[in-house]
Design a protein around this motif. Sequence first.
Motif, short mmCIF file in Angstrom:
data_model
loop_
_atom_site.label_atom_id
_atom_site.label_comp_id
_atom_site.label_asym_id
_atom_site.label_seq_id
_atom_site.Cartn_x
_atom_site.Cartn_y
_atom_site.Cartn_z
N LYS A 208 2.50 1.39 1.00
CA LYS A 208 2.12 1.35 -0.41
C LYS A 208 2.55 0.00 -1.00
O LYS A 208 3.30 -0.74 -0.39
CB LYS A 208 2.80 2.49 -1.18
N ASP A 209 2.05 -0.29 -2.20
CA ASP A 209 2.42 -1.51 -2.93
C ASP A 209 2.04 -2.78 -2.18
O ASP A 209 2.78 -3.76 -2.17
CB ASP A 209 3.93 -1.52 -3.24
N MET A 210 0.91 -2.75 -1.54
CA MET A 210 0.39 -3.97 -0.90
C MET A 210 -0.15 -4.88 -2.00
O MET A 210 -0.73 -4.41 -2.97
CB MET A 210 -0.72 -3.56 0.08
N ASN A 211 0.07 -6.20 -1.89
CA ASN A 211 -0.47 -7.11 -2.91
C ASN A 211 -0.88 -8.43 -2.27
O ASN A 211 -0.63 -8.68 -1.09
CB ASN A 211 0.54 -7.33 -4.05
N ALA A 212 -1.53 -9.28 -3.06
CA ALA A 212 -2.14 -10.52 -2.54
C ALA A 212 -1.13 -11.47 -1.92
O ALA A 212 -1.47 -12.24 -1.02
CB ALA A 212 -2.90 -11.23 -3.67
N GLU A 213 0.12 -11.42 -2.38
CA GLU A 213 1.13 -12.31 -1.82
C GLU A 213 1.54 -11.93 -0.40
O GLU A 213 2.15 -12.72 0.31
CB GLU A 213 2.38 -12.32 -2.71
N LEU A 214 1.20 -10.71 0.01
CA LEU A 214 1.59 -10.22 1.33
C LEU A 214 0.48 -10.40 2.37
O LEU A 214 0.65 -10.02 3.52
CB LEU A 214 1.99 -8.74 1.24
N VAL A 215 -0.65 -10.96 1.94
CA VAL A 215 -1.80 -11.12 2.83
C VAL A 215 -2.11 -12.61 2.99
O VAL A 215 -2.34 -13.31 2.01
CB VAL A 215 -3.04 -10.39 2.27
N ILE A 216 -2.10 -13.09 4.21
CA ILE A 216 -2.40 -14.50 4.49
C ILE A 216 -3.56 -14.56 5.48
O ILE A 216 -3.47 -14.01 6.58
CB ILE A 216 -1.17 -15.22 5.09
N VAL A 217 -4.64 -15.20 5.06
CA VAL A 217 -5.83 -15.28 5.92
C VAL A 217 -6.23 -16.74 6.12
O VAL A 217 -6.24 -17.52 5.16
CB VAL A 217 -7.02 -14.49 5.29
N ASP A 218 -6.53 -17.09 7.35
CA ASP A 218 -7.06 -18.42 7.67
C ASP A 218 -8.28 -18.24 8.56
O ASP A 218 -8.21 -17.57 9.59
CB ASP A 218 -6.02 -19.26 8.42
N CYS A 219 -9.40 -18.82 8.12
CA CYS A 219 -10.62 -18.73 8.91
C CYS A 219 -11.26 -20.12 8.96
O CYS A 219 -11.81 -20.59 7.97
CB CYS A 219 -11.58 -17.70 8.30
N GLN A 220 -11.14 -20.76 10.12
CA GLN A 220 -11.73 -22.08 10.32
C GLN A 220 -12.29 -22.18 11.74
O GLN A 220 -11.65 -21.71 12.69
CB GLN A 220 -10.68 -23.20 10.14
N ASP A 221 -13.47 -22.78 11.85
CA ASP A 221 -14.07 -23.06 13.16
C ASP A 221 -14.11 -21.82 14.06
O ASP A 221 -13.65 -21.85 15.21
CB ASP A 221 -13.28 -24.17 13.88
#
Length: 509
Positions: free
Chosen positions: A176-189
């Motif tokens: 519970k209490d998931m938020n944007a600061e806890l998600v890191i996404v990188d999509c390149q090439d």
Amino acid sequence: MLNVTPPAFPAPGSQQRAAAGARSKVPLKPGRSLMDWIRLTKSGKDLTGLKGRLIEVTEDELSKHNKKEDCWICIRGFVYNVTPYMEYHPGGEDELMKAAGTDGTDLFDQVHRWVNYESMLKECLVGRMAVKPIAAPKGVLLEKKVQAASAKDLSPSYDWFQTDSLITIVIYTKQKDMNAELVIVDCQDKQLRGEIIMDDHSYLVEVGLDHEVSEDVAVNIAEKVGKVEIILNKKDNIHWKMLGQPWEGHNTFIKRTDRGLFYRKCKLVSKTEVTHDTKLFCLMLPKGTHLRVPTGQHVYLKQIIAGTEVVKPYTPVLPFLPLDFQEPPRHDGVHIYLMIKIYSHGLFTQALDHLQIGDCISVSNPEGNFKKSQVQASEDLLLLAGGTGFTPMVKLLNFALTEVSCLRTVKLIFFNKTEDDILWRNQLEQLALKDERFEVQFILSEPSKEWVGKQGKISSSLLSEFVKRKRRDSKVLICICGPAPFTEQGVQYLKDLGYSQEEIHAFTA
């Protein structure tokens, strides 16, 4: 996080001083700078004493090399002869000796796991540790299977779906209490990396995608149920048979200290003067990156200098102190702002200062153990900053005055040498006029004759004047950041004044 040069190799024993704020530094002899060490490693001199041979090292053999003139240390299964490095270590010889002849991995991770010791000590590599066989006691296998089954139930999982134009990766965090600061996404090439932070663990989805996608990445978070969606736009409207080829760390849920730091290239878009020797750098994240640096956390910048990888920590700030108490949305998730003091003889900061607009630099994922809940549980917030130790206080100030309604007072005591060194003085004074809860006190150690404010260095008597409890039972949080001696002394003075360890947070890198 501070513009205080950290050790190129960690001070293993200094975790015991973590509460006191930071590592100690010792003055290095002339000719013993980081650049001098880099020159020595490239000189061709035999730094291992083994004339280029690599050997297998037993525990018994490692333990014999435990003296200053003969010091081996093991990190992650590799053994290094750090004897020639002793005089170049900013933490001093005694710190290195705390791991002499032993496996220093845990001590290393506790203090500076971000330091690239492989690059810094590659010419000191003795060899690998010998693997010793372990006999499993009866009944252990069954116990491990039960533990694994229960861990599996709690571990996150993922699935993926597609339409003609979209690929959606769904991560079920079971938190519970998931938020944007806890998600890191990188999509390149065609490479996708999605990391979900869950306290001291992280879950990773990492694949080489089956087909090309556009640079734009959307992230949706169902906070209460802990579901995270990563939405990619297909470049071609074709049916994907699979998401892609999994990478080594794909679909793993492990301790963050066991997962290497991930870096992405960020572009320098502006560089502006703050004071005579401090500049505000604005870096732009790549289009396919979703990253929010939490309040009180720092990132690492990585540069190749003279062929050696050098890494330093810095705490992101805001572009300015918002007087209407709202972080401008246009900066959210697009730019990272860093306030950096440029040292005249600083190898790293000089290289930073020479970057041109449009140049790129590697920026890591956020790190740090500060939790916003510490502020939310407080009635009075006291901030002690020395020089560029002001940087963690910027977002903290904004968060406290914007989102924490229970706070009665927020006080910043800001130590500097001269008036010219005070960062954002005008903004801080305006903020104090704007919000009656906020008070700022500037203290100078080398004031001019015209200075009418407080003067001196951090001391017990000086702190006792400003750091007073409103009530005996009032809930206080004191945050402190600055050069290592400032932080260590400050924490000790606060304890002498009756504040508990739980009431003090020392920002360290």
